[in-house]
Enzyme design. Sequence first.
Site, PDB file in Angstrom:
ATOM      1  CD  GLU A 135     -11.969 -50.518 -33.527  1.00 17.79           C
ATOM      2  OE1 GLU A 135     -12.123 -51.519 -34.267  1.00 17.79           O
ATOM      3  OE2 GLU A 135     -10.864 -49.984 -33.315  1.00 17.79           O
ATOM      4  CD  GLU A 227      -8.480 -50.325 -29.927  1.00 12.56           C
ATOM      5  OE1 GLU A 227      -9.433 -50.547 -29.156  1.00 12.56           O
ATOM      6  OE2 GLU A 227      -8.278 -50.970 -30.985  1.00 12.56           O
TER       7      GLU A 227
HETATM    8  C1  IDC Z   1      -7.698 -57.600 -30.895  1.00 11.04           C
HETATM    9  C2  IDC Z   1      -6.734 -58.279 -29.957  1.00 11.04           C
HETATM   10  C3  IDC Z   1      -6.713 -59.764 -30.236  1.00 11.04           C
HETATM   11  C4  IDC Z   1      -8.136 -60.314 -30.193  1.00 11.04           C
HETATM   12  C5  IDC Z   1      -9.039 -59.513 -31.137  1.00 11.04           C
HETATM   13  C6  IDC Z   1     -10.503 -59.945 -31.043  1.00 11.04           C
HETATM   14  O1  IDC Z   1      -5.441 -57.713 -30.077  1.00 11.04           O
HETATM   15  O2  IDC Z   1      -5.919 -60.434 -29.282  1.00 11.04           O
HETATM   16  O3  IDC Z   1      -8.126 -61.682 -30.591  1.00 11.04           O
HETATM   17  O4  IDC Z   1      -8.983 -58.142 -30.800  1.00 11.04           O
HETATM   18  O5  IDC Z   1     -10.982 -59.766 -29.744  1.00 11.04           O
HETATM   19  C7  IDC Z   1      -9.292 -53.162 -32.771  1.00 11.04           C
HETATM   20  C8  IDC Z   1     -10.142 -53.575 -31.623  1.00 11.04           C
HETATM   21  C9  IDC Z   1      -9.371 -54.452 -30.666  1.00 11.04           C
HETATM   22  C10 IDC Z   1      -8.431 -55.390 -31.430  1.00 11.04           C
HETATM   23  C11 IDC Z   1      -7.380 -54.517 -32.106  1.00 11.04           C
HETATM   24  C12 IDC Z   1      -6.283 -55.333 -32.832  1.00 11.04           C
HETATM   25  O6  IDC Z   1     -10.726 -52.479 -30.936  1.00 11.04           O
HETATM   26  O7  IDC Z   1     -10.300 -55.191 -29.901  1.00 11.04           O
HETATM   27  O8  IDC Z   1      -7.786 -56.235 -30.503  1.00 11.04           O
HETATM   28  N1  IDC Z   1      -8.053 -53.631 -33.025  1.00 11.04           N
HETATM   29  O9  IDC Z   1      -6.849 -56.126 -33.840  1.00 11.04           O
HETATM   30  N2  IDC Z   1      -9.613 -52.310 -33.719  1.00 11.04           N
HETATM   31  C13 IDC Z   1      -8.614 -52.259 -34.626  1.00 11.04           C
HETATM   32  C14 IDC Z   1      -7.609 -53.099 -34.189  1.00 11.04           C
END
Ligand code: IDC
Length: 309
Positions: A135, A227
Site C-alpha cells: 500500500e 487485500e
Molecule cells: C493492520 C493489522 C494490525 C496492525 C497494523 C499495522 O490488522 O494488527 O497493527 O496493520 O501493522 C491495511 C494494511 C494492513 C493492515 C490492515 C488493517 O495493508 O497491514 O493491517 N489494512 O488496518 N490497509 C488497509 C487496512
Amino acid sequence: MAVHGRLSVCGVQLCNEAGEAIQLRGMSSHGLQFFPDCVNTDSLVALRDDWRADVIRLSMYAQEGGLETDPVGFTAKVNGLVDDATALGLYVIVDFHVLTPGDPNINLELAKSFFAEVTSTHAAKNNVIYEIANEPNGVSWAGIKAYADEVIPVIRDNAPESVVLVGTRGFSSLGLSDGSDETEIIDDPVTFDNIMYTFHFYAASHGADRRAVVARAARSLPLFVSEFGTQTFTGDGDNDFDSTTAWLDLLKDARISYAMWSFSDGRETNSTFLPGTCAGTDFTGNEVLTEAGRYLRSRIRTGVGNPNG
Ligand code: IDC
C-alpha cells in the site's frame, strides 16, 4: 494450479493457461512476523479443501519487526511457505508489505535483494505471483512507477513470465484516498507485460462510490484485490457483510481476483481464526472460525456469504 496452470494477463483479465479469464479467491496472511504459526501445511490444506480457495497471499512486512530486522530468516520463511503452498497446488502471492513508511522507494534496496532471492529460489514454479508494494502512501504515482521500473526487472530476470501486482496511490485505492483516480495510471501505465494493479477495500469504510470507480476502472485496467476486509480500514470493529457482499458481487461480475485480510487468530475482527487456533493443528470447519472467517468460507464454498456458517 492443476486446473488452471500458468497464469497471464490477457487484456484486463487474469487468464489461465487455456486463455480463459478466471477469478482466484483466497486469503491473505497477517504479517508473518506477527502471526508466524498461522500459515502452515495444515491451515493451507483447510484453505484448499475445506474453504475451496485457490490462493494464499504471504504478507512480508518490510518494517514493524519484519524483513528488515532479519532478511535471511524471513526470506527463508517466505521461501518455505511458497514451497508448502506449491506442494498443495495453490497459487501464492509474495507480498512485499510496505505500509509505514509508504514510499516504496525507501525500501528499494531491500525489495531488490528480497525479490532476487525469492525469484531465484522459485524460478521453475509457475504458481507464484509477485506483489511489489502492498500500500504505497504519501507518494505520487510517478514515484510508484519509478519503483516498479526498478523492481520488476529484478523479478523478471528469474521469473520472466510471472504475473506482477503493482500497488496504487493512496493505500492501493487507485488514488482515491489522495483525491485522484485511475486515470493517472491509464495515462502513464507500467510498461511491462503481465502486470496488474491492486485495489484494496475495507467494506465498513468503503462503499458504493468506490465500487462505481472500480467497476469503471476494471474496463481499462487489469485489477487484483490483493487485500480487503469486512470491517473498517483499521482492521477492527464491526463487520459490514452487506457492503462486503456488494463488493464481492462486483468482483465476481468483473472477474477480479481477491484475498481477504487475514489468515490469523488475533483479537481484531479481521482475524478469520478464533484465538488459539494457530497453536494447534485443526483449521477445518466453522468451529475454528470467526464471523469474518465463516462468511468468506461460505462465500467461496457456496457463492453465498454467511457469518453464521
Ligand atoms: C493492520 C493489522 C494490525 C496492525 C497494523 C499495522 O490488522 O494488527 O497493527 O496493520 O501493522 C491495511 C494494511 C494492513 C493492515 C490492515 C488493517 O495493508 O497491514 O493491517 N489494512 O488496518 N490497509 C488497509 C487496512
